[in-house]
Design an enzyme around this catalytic site. Structure first.
Site, PDB file in Angstrom:
ATOM      1  CD  GLU A 146      -2.879  -1.296   0.380  1.00  0.00           C
ATOM      2  OE1 GLU A 146      -3.136  -0.285  -0.306  1.00  0.00           O
ATOM      3  OE2 GLU A 146      -3.476  -2.379   0.243  1.00  0.00           O
TER       4      GLU A 146
ATOM      5  CB  CYS B 206      -1.367   7.444   1.320  1.00  0.00           C
ATOM      6  SG  CYS B 206      -2.790   6.826   2.213  1.00  0.00           S
TER       7      CYS B 206
HETATM    8  P1  NAD Z   1       8.552   4.742   4.608  1.00  0.00           P
HETATM    9  O1  NAD Z   1       8.504   3.908   3.394  1.00  0.00           O
HETATM   10  O2  NAD Z   1       9.709   5.617   4.812  1.00  0.00           O
HETATM   11  O3  NAD Z   1       8.480   3.812   5.918  1.00  0.00           O
HETATM   12  C1  NAD Z   1       7.395   2.950   6.160  1.00  0.00           C
HETATM   13  C2  NAD Z   1       7.854   1.817   7.066  1.00  0.00           C
HETATM   14  O4  NAD Z   1       8.813   1.022   6.377  1.00  0.00           O
HETATM   15  C3  NAD Z   1       8.526   2.263   8.354  1.00  0.00           C
HETATM   16  O5  NAD Z   1       8.077   1.442   9.406  1.00  0.00           O
HETATM   17  C4  NAD Z   1      10.001   2.037   8.059  1.00  0.00           C
HETATM   18  O6  NAD Z   1      10.795   1.807   9.205  1.00  0.00           O
HETATM   19  C5  NAD Z   1       9.941   0.796   7.199  1.00  0.00           C
HETATM   20  N1  NAD Z   1      11.099   0.593   6.313  1.00  0.00           N
HETATM   21  C6  NAD Z   1      11.903   1.533   5.758  1.00  0.00           C
HETATM   22  N2  NAD Z   1      12.827   0.937   4.968  1.00  0.00           N
HETATM   23  C7  NAD Z   1      12.597  -0.398   5.027  1.00  0.00           C
HETATM   24  C8  NAD Z   1      13.191  -1.548   4.408  1.00  0.00           C
HETATM   25  N3  NAD Z   1      14.211  -1.429   3.581  1.00  0.00           N
HETATM   26  N4  NAD Z   1      12.684  -2.753   4.689  1.00  0.00           N
HETATM   27  C9  NAD Z   1      11.617  -2.892   5.507  1.00  0.00           C
HETATM   28  N5  NAD Z   1      11.021  -1.857   6.127  1.00  0.00           N
HETATM   29  C10 NAD Z   1      11.495  -0.620   5.890  1.00  0.00           C
HETATM   30  O7  NAD Z   1       7.195   5.562   4.631  1.00  0.00           O
HETATM   31  P2  NAD Z   1       6.715   6.640   5.698  1.00  0.00           P
HETATM   32  O8  NAD Z   1       7.539   7.883   5.520  1.00  0.00           O
HETATM   33  O9  NAD Z   1       6.624   6.036   7.047  1.00  0.00           O
HETATM   34  O10 NAD Z   1       5.211   6.910   5.204  1.00  0.00           O
HETATM   35  C11 NAD Z   1       4.903   7.808   4.198  1.00  0.00           C
HETATM   36  C12 NAD Z   1       4.615   7.083   2.888  1.00  0.00           C
HETATM   37  O11 NAD Z   1       3.627   6.091   3.080  1.00  0.00           O
HETATM   38  C13 NAD Z   1       4.044   8.017   1.832  1.00  0.00           C
HETATM   39  O12 NAD Z   1       4.583   7.697   0.570  1.00  0.00           O
HETATM   40  C14 NAD Z   1       2.559   7.698   1.865  1.00  0.00           C
HETATM   41  O13 NAD Z   1       1.870   8.043   0.682  1.00  0.00           O
HETATM   42  C15 NAD Z   1       2.574   6.227   2.122  1.00  0.00           C
HETATM   43  N6  NAD Z   1       1.314   5.762   2.721  1.00  0.00           N
HETATM   44  C16 NAD Z   1       0.518   4.897   2.015  1.00  0.00           C
HETATM   45  C17 NAD Z   1      -0.701   4.487   2.543  1.00  0.00           C
HETATM   46  C18 NAD Z   1      -1.651   3.561   1.800  1.00  0.00           C
HETATM   47  O14 NAD Z   1      -2.612   3.109   2.395  1.00  0.00           O
HETATM   48  N7  NAD Z   1      -1.427   3.268   0.534  1.00  0.00           N
HETATM   49  C19 NAD Z   1      -1.091   4.955   3.794  1.00  0.00           C
HETATM   50  C20 NAD Z   1      -0.251   5.825   4.475  1.00  0.00           C
HETATM   51  C21 NAD Z   1       0.960   6.215   3.942  1.00  0.00           C
END
Ligand code: NAD
Length: 528
Positions: free
Chosen positions: A245, A279
């Site tokens: 997502e 998002c």
């Molecule tokens: P992010 O991708 O930086 O981090 C999300 C999670 O992934 C965190 O828990 C982080 O620690 C973990 N993570 C980071 N690198 C990783 C790796 N290599 N392997 C495994 N886990 C890892 O995102 P964010 O800054 O926390 O959130 C913002 C983003 O999320 C925006 O792009 C937003 O649009 C998206 N988002 C999508 C939805 C949806 O439902 N589609 C909902 C909310 C946010």
């Protein structure tokens, strides 16, 4: 943020996860993250417990999840306070978009999951498959690794955890390192489940990466497209299925027959909710030229009435990185010719003393050379683009960015539905934006760069199951038609069955069916 038993103060050697209030810069607490090398053991332990959890009937699992909901009720004040402080969002937003949708989803899923998990019995097959029936069981994968973001840290963690658990999996949850206090609140509410069914692990990207590599049996990820790609690659090494997502540059289209007051209110909210850190936040508004001036005027006057005072409507940014992106995108767009319509980076609260305020900003103009064209802003920047008509709008919505959600604003429902059907997006809404995220019956997910797989509704539960076909040879003593030997009667029966199923005319079908009936008994008699 109240400190809990499981939160530990940092020792000098341990890198800690810092919890900070972005509206004030005040430190709220620190948490020692788990070591990546401990994670494989945690996943193994969750795998040992899983058969026992899966052996509980879906109704029983739903009863356990009900306890989680009741624990949320008992801990509500602390949960809301932690979200509000750690994310820098207004209390109403913590309630409306984080805790309430979690509770709505839990209640609905508890009721519906037992029905959705019942086996399917697809139709009997004829021809050479004669006598075979199917029962499709929705079996759990095993251990699901759930990785969550910080923008709706409570709801989005549970959006993956709840259907995974109801489907009979055990779960290892990694909340975002940006909101470790909310991670502790999640740990507390999930502790009402039987021991070992859910484990919350705290840490940053290396902990998430170790969880994917443990490996889990399924990964549920909500976060940025960049991390989503990394996770898909890491999971591919183990052939682990993933639901992703991701983000969006979501579009709204305001038609010339829209209720402009409604559209301005709705677009204002969907562009600036959670300070644009959603998002689903609108990042492109296409407006028909003939009504654009009036629409912009309404938007600007409504924006001027919003409060950004620490208690009101617009919170702060949650992270320094997002504030930097907002500022970079705004300066770049204005530098490349976008017109400032309302707000502006220098309006409103200043961010001194480590605070992360960003003032909602409306601009007109969005061109290919701008950063906003290529990247998701995830901040309070709302670009307006004038179009001549709906055809231009549809083409630009589909070509100029990727949509997790999109919306169409028109008084004419039939027209809006027709336009919506041509928009490429995970969800499309009419005269509202993105609200289906909180609708537990609706599929939730993206297309293209905004991800794949679905959470929400029956789709969300089944995302965490393996549809397993249990095929049964109906009559106990019946040998199969296509077993050895392939005598004359067998070949003739198979030919007649094929012809019966493929013949275009009724008379040919009947002739083939008669040949089938005349040979089938002989064919079975031939069998060894
Ligand atoms: P992010 O991708 O930086 O981090 C999300 C999670 O992934 C965190 O828990 C982080 O620690 C973990 N993570 C980071 N690198 C990783 C790796 N290599 N392997 C495994 N886990 C890892 O995102 P964010 O800054 O926390 O959130 C913002 C983003 O999320 C925006 O792009 C937003 O649009 C998206 N988002 C999508 C939805 C949806 O439902 N589609 C909902 C909310 C946010």
């Amino acid at each position: 943020m109240a400190r809990t038993k499981s939160q530990t103060r940092s020792s000098k050697k341990s890198p800690t996860l810092k919890s900070v209030n972005p509206q004030t810069g005040a430190a709220l607490g620190e948490i020692v993250p788990i070591k990546p090398e401990e994670i494989r053991g945690i996943v193994d332990a969750a795998r040992k417990v899983q058969p026992e959890w899966a052996a509980i009937a879906p109704q029983g699992r739903a009863r356990h999840l009900r306890e989680v909901r009741h624990t949320i009720y008992r801990n509500l004040d602390e949960i809301v306070e932690t979200i509000t402080q750690e994310c820098g969002k207004p209390q109403s937003e913590a309630l409306a978009h984080d805790v309430m949708p979690a509770v709505i989803g839990l209640e609905y899923m508890e009721r519906m999951a037992p029905r959705w998990l019942r086996p399917d019995h697809p139709g009997r097959v004829v021809g050479s498959m004669i006598g075979l029936t199917s029962r499709v069981e929705h079996r759990p994968f095993g251990v699901v690794g759930c990785i969550a973001p910080w923008n709706y840290p409570f709801f989005l963690a549970l959006m993956g955890v709840v259907p995974a658990l109801l489907a009979g999996n055990t779960v290892v949850l990694k909340p975002s390192e940006v909101t470790p206090g909310v991670g502790e609140r999640l740990r507390e509410v999930l502790e009402s489940l039987p021991a070992g069914v859910t484990t919350v692990i705290q840490g940053a990207s290396e902990v998430g990466a170790a969880l994917v590599d443990a490996p889990c049996d399924k990964v549920s990820f909500i976060g940025s497209p960049r991390t989503g790609r990394q996770i898909a690659e890491a999971a591919a090494k183990h052939l682990t299925p993933v639901v992703l997502e991701l983000g969006g540059q979501d579009a709204a289209f305001v038609c010339d027959d829209a209720d402009l007051d409604l559209a301005a209110s709705g677009v204002l909210w969907a562009g600036f909710l959670n300070a644009g850190q959603a998002c689903t936040a609108i990042e492109r508004v296409y407006v028909v030229d003939s009504i654009a001036d009036e629409f912009e005027g309404k938007l600007a006057s409504k924006l001027a009435r919003l409060r950004q005072d620490g208690h009101g409507d617009i919170g702060s940014m949650t992270t320094q990185a997002q504030l930097d992106t907002f500022k970079r995108h705004t300066a770049d767009a204005i530098g490349r010719g976008a017109k400032l319509v309302a707000g502006g980076p220098d309006a409103g609260r200043k961010n001194d003393d480590g605070t992360l305020w960003a003032h909602p900003t409306v601009i007109e103009g969005r061109t290919e050379d701008m950063d906003i064209f290529r990247e998701e802003t995830f901040g309070p920047l709302l670009p307006i683009v004038r179009v001549q008509d709906e055809n231009e709008a549809i083409q630009r919505i589909n070509d100029e960015g990727f949509n997790l959600t999109a919306s169409v604003w028109s008084r004419d429902r039939a027209r809006a539905k027709r336009i919506a059907s041509e928009v490429r997006s995970g969800s499309v809404t009419i005269n509202c934006h993105a609200e289906t995220a909180g609708a537990p019956w609706a599929p939730w997910g993206g297309v293209g760069q905004s991800g794949y797989g679905r959470l929400g509704g029956i789709y969300g539960i089944r995302e965490f199951t393996v549809p397993t076909n249990v095929g049964t040879n109906g009559p106990l003593t019946m040998k199969r038609l296509f077993w050895f030997p392939y005598g004359e009667a067998t070949t003739e029966t198979l030919r007649a069955a094929t012809e019966t199923l493929s013949a275009p005319s009724l008379s040919d079908k009947l002739a083939s069916a008669r040949r089938f009936a005349g040979n089938v008994r002989k064919a079975f008699k031939e069998k060894l």
